[in-house]
Design a protein around this motif. Sequence first.
Motif, PDB file in Angstrom:
ATOM      1  N   LEU A 118       0.791  -1.333   0.027  1.00 61.18           N
ATOM      2  CA  LEU A 118      -0.086   0.069   0.258  1.00 61.18           C
ATOM      3  C   LEU A 118       0.757   1.286  -0.083  1.00 61.18           C
ATOM      4  CD1 LEU A 118      -2.869  -0.662   2.230  1.00 61.18           C
ATOM      5  CD2 LEU A 118      -3.064  -0.008   0.096  1.00 61.18           C
ATOM      6  N   HIS A 119       1.935   1.120   0.503  1.00 64.91           N
ATOM      7  CA  HIS A 119       2.997   2.564   0.681  1.00 64.91           C
ATOM      8  C   HIS A 119       4.109   2.343  -0.091  1.00 64.91           C
ATOM      9  CE1 HIS A 119       4.385   0.149   4.056  1.00 64.91           C
ATOM     10  NE2 HIS A 119       5.546   0.576   3.922  1.00 64.91           N
ATOM     11  N   LYS A 120       4.403   1.033  -0.632  1.00 64.74           N
ATOM     12  CA  LYS A 120       5.653   0.699  -1.146  1.00 64.74           C
ATOM     13  C   LYS A 120       5.569   0.868  -3.060  1.00 64.74           C
ATOM     14  CE  LYS A 120       8.587  -2.125   1.806  1.00 64.74           C
ATOM     15  NZ  LYS A 120       9.077  -3.465   1.833  1.00 64.74           N
ATOM     16  N   TRP A 121       4.463   0.299  -3.472  1.00 60.87           N
ATOM     17  CA  TRP A 121       4.279   0.070  -4.832  1.00 60.87           C
ATOM     18  C   TRP A 121       4.128   1.415  -5.620  1.00 60.87           C
ATOM     19  CZ3 TRP A 121       1.200  -4.907  -5.851  1.00 60.87           C
ATOM     20  CH2 TRP A 121       1.627  -6.166  -5.354  1.00 60.87           C
ATOM     21  N   THR A 122       5.026   2.293  -5.498  1.00 63.60           N
ATOM     22  CA  THR A 122       5.083   3.340  -6.356  1.00 63.60           C
ATOM     23  C   THR A 122       5.863   2.718  -7.672  1.00 63.60           C
ATOM     24  OG1 THR A 122       7.351   4.087  -5.709  1.00 63.60           O
ATOM     25  CG2 THR A 122       5.413   4.958  -4.434  1.00 63.60           C
ATOM     26  N   PHE A 123       5.674   3.607  -8.648  1.00 64.45           N
ATOM     27  CA  PHE A 123       6.055   3.255  -9.945  1.00 64.45           C
ATOM     28  C   PHE A 123       7.819   3.276  -9.882  1.00 64.45           C
ATOM     29  CE2 PHE A 123       2.921   4.445 -13.487  1.00 64.45           C
ATOM     30  CZ  PHE A 123       1.906   3.310 -12.922  1.00 64.45           C
ATOM     31  N   GLU A 124       8.341   4.090  -8.938  1.00 65.27           N
ATOM     32  CA  GLU A 124       9.805   3.897  -8.824  1.00 65.27           C
ATOM     33  C   GLU A 124      10.280   2.786  -8.184  1.00 65.27           C
ATOM     34  OE1 GLU A 124      13.161   6.753  -6.527  1.00 65.27           O
ATOM     35  OE2 GLU A 124      11.195   7.221  -6.460  1.00 65.27           O
ATOM     36  N   TYR A 125       9.353   2.392  -7.165  1.00 69.52           N
ATOM     37  CA  TYR A 125       9.839   1.166  -6.503  1.00 69.52           C
ATOM     38  C   TYR A 125       9.477   0.005  -7.492  1.00 69.52           C
ATOM     39  CZ  TYR A 125       9.025  -2.740  -3.053  1.00 69.52           C
ATOM     40  OH  TYR A 125       9.024  -3.773  -2.310  1.00 69.52           O
ATOM     41  N   LEU A 126       8.461  -0.131  -8.211  1.00 65.10           N
ATOM     42  CA  LEU A 126       8.135  -1.301  -9.161  1.00 65.10           C
ATOM     43  C   LEU A 126       9.384  -1.405  -9.987  1.00 65.10           C
ATOM     44  CD1 LEU A 126       4.296  -0.746  -9.683  1.00 65.10           C
ATOM     45  CD2 LEU A 126       5.463  -2.460  -8.305  1.00 65.10           C
TER      46      LEU A 126
END
Length: 315
Positions: A63-71
């Motif tokens: 919920l808080h990790k899955w930004t496009f940068e993280y992906l």
Amino acid sequence: MAEAAQAVWKSIQDFSDEVRELQGTDSVPYLDGPPPALKFYREWLCPNRPCIIRNAFTHWPALHKWTFEYLRAHVGSKTVSVAVTPNGYADAVYRDRFVMPEERNMHFTHFLDIVEKKTKPPGVFYIQKQCSNLTEEFPELMGDVESHIPWMSEALGKTPDAVNFWLGESAAVTSLHKDHYENLYCVISGEKRFILHPPTDRPFIPYEMYQPATYEVHEDGSFQVVDHESAEKVPWIPLDPLDPDLSLYPEYKRTRPLHCTVRAGEMLFLPSLWFHHVRQSHGCVAVNYWYDMEYDIRYHYFQLLESLTKAVGRV
């Protein structure tokens, strides 16, 4: 015979109206957190009623990790399967064909470039492969979610058949259809917009037989529909609930579709055999869990309803 068929059709219509009235299927209610497994089984699974559950997966790192940068950082440039269509409709009726998308293998970073509009090749792109693609193609992300939903697994006495990952452009649309699964649909970011019909609307939802085909993209970016010449025709729903042609399908006006929006952090329980049409916000990320339905008396009642609908010439 015509009089008997009319009597059966009137009984089918009355049956649908009565179920809607008794089951209260005029809206999709919200639950503030998942109930205990037995309560969920009694109040939602057995009655085959949808609901939206808030605060069901607040503990997921996704919920808080899955930004496009993280992906980008965690999936990187690995090759994944992406559905590509000219118009956003995959697995849908196009003219006189049931057309499936081109399944293109491409680097995940290239796909994200398309979603972020850094590049714009022809077509609409959607990660939608449903054969448990989260576990098969994105194992790097499994630590950020759960491999199953514990209270649902307890209620059903089994684990899910598939865990799927969804991400794509806003033009990607899922045409009206039903599945033989108890579906928990979890939106991580963005929102999904559903149009739902209960199984008892089946007599008013048209099916026709179509030649299966697949989109192929040429080097110049144009799309071609290529038939599966040796394949048998398949049944599919030609009607678009966003713009139903009531002159062709007048019985559809008897339905009262449910409209609901599932937002980030919310989970939709979509019961088996419910018809659904899905749109999404651009770049929406979601995960869903497919639990195989029980082929119990509810399934047989649905099969009986479908048989009666066909017997009176209403398909």
